[in-house]
Design a protein around this motif. Structure first.
Motif, mmCIF file in Angstrom:
data_model
loop_
_atom_site.group_PDB
_atom_site.id
_atom_site.type_symbol
_atom_site.label_atom_id
_atom_site.label_comp_id
_atom_site.label_asym_id
_atom_site.label_seq_id
_atom_site.Cartn_x
_atom_site.Cartn_y
_atom_site.Cartn_z
ATOM 1 N N ALA A 22 44.116 -8.995 70.121
ATOM 2 C CA ALA A 22 43.205 -10.121 69.957
ATOM 3 C C ALA A 22 41.931 -9.884 70.768
ATOM 4 O O ALA A 22 41.954 -9.150 71.770
ATOM 5 C CB ALA A 22 43.874 -11.409 70.418
ATOM 6 N N ALA A 24 40.476 -11.726 72.929
ATOM 7 C CA ALA A 24 40.634 -12.102 74.338
ATOM 8 C C ALA A 24 41.346 -11.002 75.120
ATOM 9 O O ALA A 24 41.007 -10.730 76.282
ATOM 10 C CB ALA A 24 41.395 -13.416 74.446
ATOM 11 N N ARG A 110 35.631 -12.670 64.727
ATOM 12 C CA ARG A 110 36.609 -13.447 65.492
ATOM 13 C C ARG A 110 36.205 -13.538 66.954
ATOM 14 O O ARG A 110 36.376 -14.583 67.593
ATOM 15 C CB ARG A 110 37.993 -12.806 65.351
ATOM 16 N N TRP A 111 35.666 -12.456 67.500
ATOM 17 C CA TRP A 111 35.196 -12.455 68.895
ATOM 18 C C TRP A 111 34.201 -13.595 69.109
ATOM 19 O O TRP A 111 34.312 -14.368 70.062
ATOM 20 C CB TRP A 111 34.547 -11.105 69.199
ATOM 21 N N ALA A 113 33.715 -16.240 67.106
ATOM 22 C CA ALA A 113 34.325 -17.539 66.805
ATOM 23 C C ALA A 113 35.137 -18.073 67.978
ATOM 24 O O ALA A 113 35.234 -19.299 68.177
ATOM 25 C CB ALA A 113 35.218 -17.413 65.569
ATOM 26 N N GLU A 114 35.698 -17.171 68.774
ATOM 27 C CA GLU A 114 36.490 -17.589 69.939
ATOM 28 C C GLU A 114 35.631 -17.835 71.172
ATOM 29 O O GLU A 114 36.154 -18.143 72.246
ATOM 30 C CB GLU A 114 37.572 -16.545 70.229
ATOM 31 N N LEU A 116 33.776 -15.820 72.976
ATOM 32 C CA LEU A 116 33.770 -14.787 74.015
ATOM 33 C C LEU A 116 32.339 -14.302 74.259
ATOM 34 O O LEU A 116 31.465 -14.444 73.397
ATOM 35 C CB LEU A 116 34.676 -13.633 73.608
#
Length: 389
Positions: A22, A24, A110-111, A113-114, A116
Motif C-alpha cells: 500500500a 502508506a 492511490r497515493w 487519494a490517501e 500522502l
C-alpha cells in the motif's frame, strides 16, 4: 483467448511473483531508507510526484538505474500511475539483480487519494517536453534543469562567439541571458553570426539576437544592453550574473571584463578566433589555483600584432565551434559537471582538425591577480589598452 484476457493473465502472473504494498507502507519504507522510483514519464510527473521520489521513466529504467543506485541490496519501490507499469518495472529490476523490490498498489493515483505527501514537479508539461532529452541524463534530471532555469549569464557581444553560445544556452533552458552589444547587423556578419538574419540587417545586434532567442525558447528571459562596455559601466553591466562569456573582439573590452571578473569574483569563459584557429579557457577567481586572463596576456598586444576578424578574416564555422565550446563550459559550470578548463588553454586548428591543450598555471607576478597587485581602477586599464593600440 482475447488480447485483453492475455494482458489480465499476464498481470495476474506478475502479481503472484512481485510483492505489492500500500502507499502508506511505501512511505514508511522510504523513511527507513528504501528508494522510491516514480517510473512515469516526465510530463506525467510535472503535475506532482511523491516527496523524495526519484523520477526515472520506465523506458529508461534498465539503462539508467545502475548510474543512480548500484547497490543491489538496497530496497527499491516502484510506483507508476495506477500500479501496472510499476509491476513491469519491478520485474525488470529483479532481472537486473536487485534483491528487494516491490510495487505500489494503485500507484500515484492511490497515493494522492490517501493524502500522502506530494511535491509539485519542478517542470510543467511544456518544459518536460522541451528538455526531455536533456532530462534523461542522470547528471541533469529535474534538479539540474532547475539549476539552469535559475542561472543568469551575461554575454559580451552578440557576434561570432556570442551568437552560437546564446542559441545553445537558450535552447538548454538557462533562465536569464543578458546580451551586451552596441553594434548593428551587417550583411558581412551573416556567414558566422548565425543568430541574425538577412531581414534584420541594420537592426541593433542585441535586439536581433533577442528576437531569434525568443523564437527558439520563449521561456528564457533575454535582456539587452545596447551600449559599449566602458570603464564606468563594466561593473554595472556584469554585476548580478553568475558568469560572463567573453565574445569581445577587441583587447580594451577584454581587459575590462577580466578586471571586473576578478573584482566581482565571477567566472569568465574566454574565447578567441583568428583565421582558422581558436582558443578557449576559463578563469574562475573563486578558485585559488585559477589563473586570470592577464596570466595569459599580461599586457595588451598592439593592433598590428592581434588583428580582429574584419582585418584578418575568419572561416565562418570557426566562431561557431569556439562559441559552442564556451557554452559547453558554461553549462558544465552551472550543473557542476566534469572538469572545467581552469588552468588549461584549449586551442583548435580547423585546417588540421586538431585540438591542443596547454597548461596555464596562475602567475604569482601577474599584473591582474598577483599576490602583491593593487587594483588601480578601470580607467587605468582602459588607458593602458589604448596606449598599446
Amino acid at each position: 483467448m482475447s488480447t485483453a484476457n492475455d494482458r489480465d493473465t499476464w498481470l495476474a502472473d506478475l502479481r503472484q511473483r512481485i510483492p505489492e504494498i500500500a502507499p502508506a507502507d511505501a512511505l514508511a519504507r522510504q523513511a527507513q531508507g528504501a528508494l522510491l522510483i516514480d517510473v512515469r514519464e516526465d510530463g506525467e510527473r510535472a503535475s506532482g510526484t511523491p516527496v523524495g521520489a526519484l523520477g526515472l521513466p520506465r523506458g529508461f529504467l534498465e539503462l539508467r538505474i545502475e548510474q543512480v543506485e548500484a547497490d543491489r541490496e538496497r530496497p527499491l519501490i516502484a510506483l507508476c500511475g495506477s500500479g501496472q507499469r510499476s509491476l513491469l518495472a519491478a520485474e525488470a529490476l529483479l532481472r537486473l539483480g536487485y534483491r528487494h523490490v516491490v510495487s505500489v498498489a494503485g500507484g500515484y493515483n492511490r497515493w494522492k487519494a490517501e493524502g500522502l505527501p506530494t511535491a509539485t514537479g519542478a517542470l510543467d508539461a511544456d518544459a518536460a517536453e522541451r528538455y526531455a532529452r536533456q532530462l534523461r541524463l542522470p547528471q541533469v534530471g529535474e534538479e539540474g534543469q532547475a539549476r539552469l532555469s535559475r542561472a543568469s549569464i551575461v554575454l559580451l557581444g552578440a557576434g561570432g562567439l556570442g551568437a552560437p553560445a546564446a542559441l545553445y544556452l537558450a535552447a538548454a533552458g538557462v533562465g536569464r541571458l543578458t546580451l551586451i552589444d552596441d553594434d548593428r547587423v551587417e550583411r558581412s556578419n551573416l556567414h558566422r553570426q548565425v543568430v541574425h538574419a538577412d531581414a534584420r540587417v541594420g537592426m541593433a545586434k542585441a535586439e536581433s539576437a533577442r528576437i531569434a532567442l525568443a523564437a527558439l525558447n520563449p521561456r528564457v528571459q533575454v535582456e539587452t544592453r545596447e551600449e559599449r562596455l566602458q570603464a564606468d559601466s563594466v561593473e554595472r553591466l556584469l554585476g548580478g550574473h553568475d558568469l560572463v562569456i567573453d565574445g569581445a573582439d577587441n583587447f580594451p573590452t577584454r581587459y575590462l571584463i577580466a578586471a571586473a571578473s576578478q573584482r566581482l569574483r565571477m567566472p569568465m569563459i574566454y574565447g578567441a578566433v583568428e583565421r582558422f584557429t581558436g582558443q578557449v579557457s576559463m578563469f574562475d577567481p573563486r578558485r585559488p589555483d585559477s589563473p586570470c586572463y592577464r596570466c595569459l596576456f599580461p599586457e595588451p598586444p598592439s593592433a598590428a600584432e592581434a588583428p580582429n576578424c574584419s582585418e584578418a578574416g575568419v572561416l565562418g564555422v570557426l566562431p561557431g565551434i569556439v562559441g559552442l565550446l564556451q557554452a559547453t563550459e558554461a553549462l558544465k559550470l552551472i550543473l557542476g559537471l566534469g572538469e572545467p578548463l581552469v588552468g588549461r588553454l584549449l586551442s583548435f586548428d580547423a585546417l588540421s582538425m586538431g585540438f591542443r591543450e596547454t597548461r596555464l598555471p596562475r602567475d604569482p607576478g601577474c599584473p591582474g591577480c598577483g599576490t602583491d597587485v593593487t587594483f588601480q581602477g578601470y580607467h587605468d586599464i582602459q588607458q593602458m589598452c589604448s596606449a598599446a593600440g
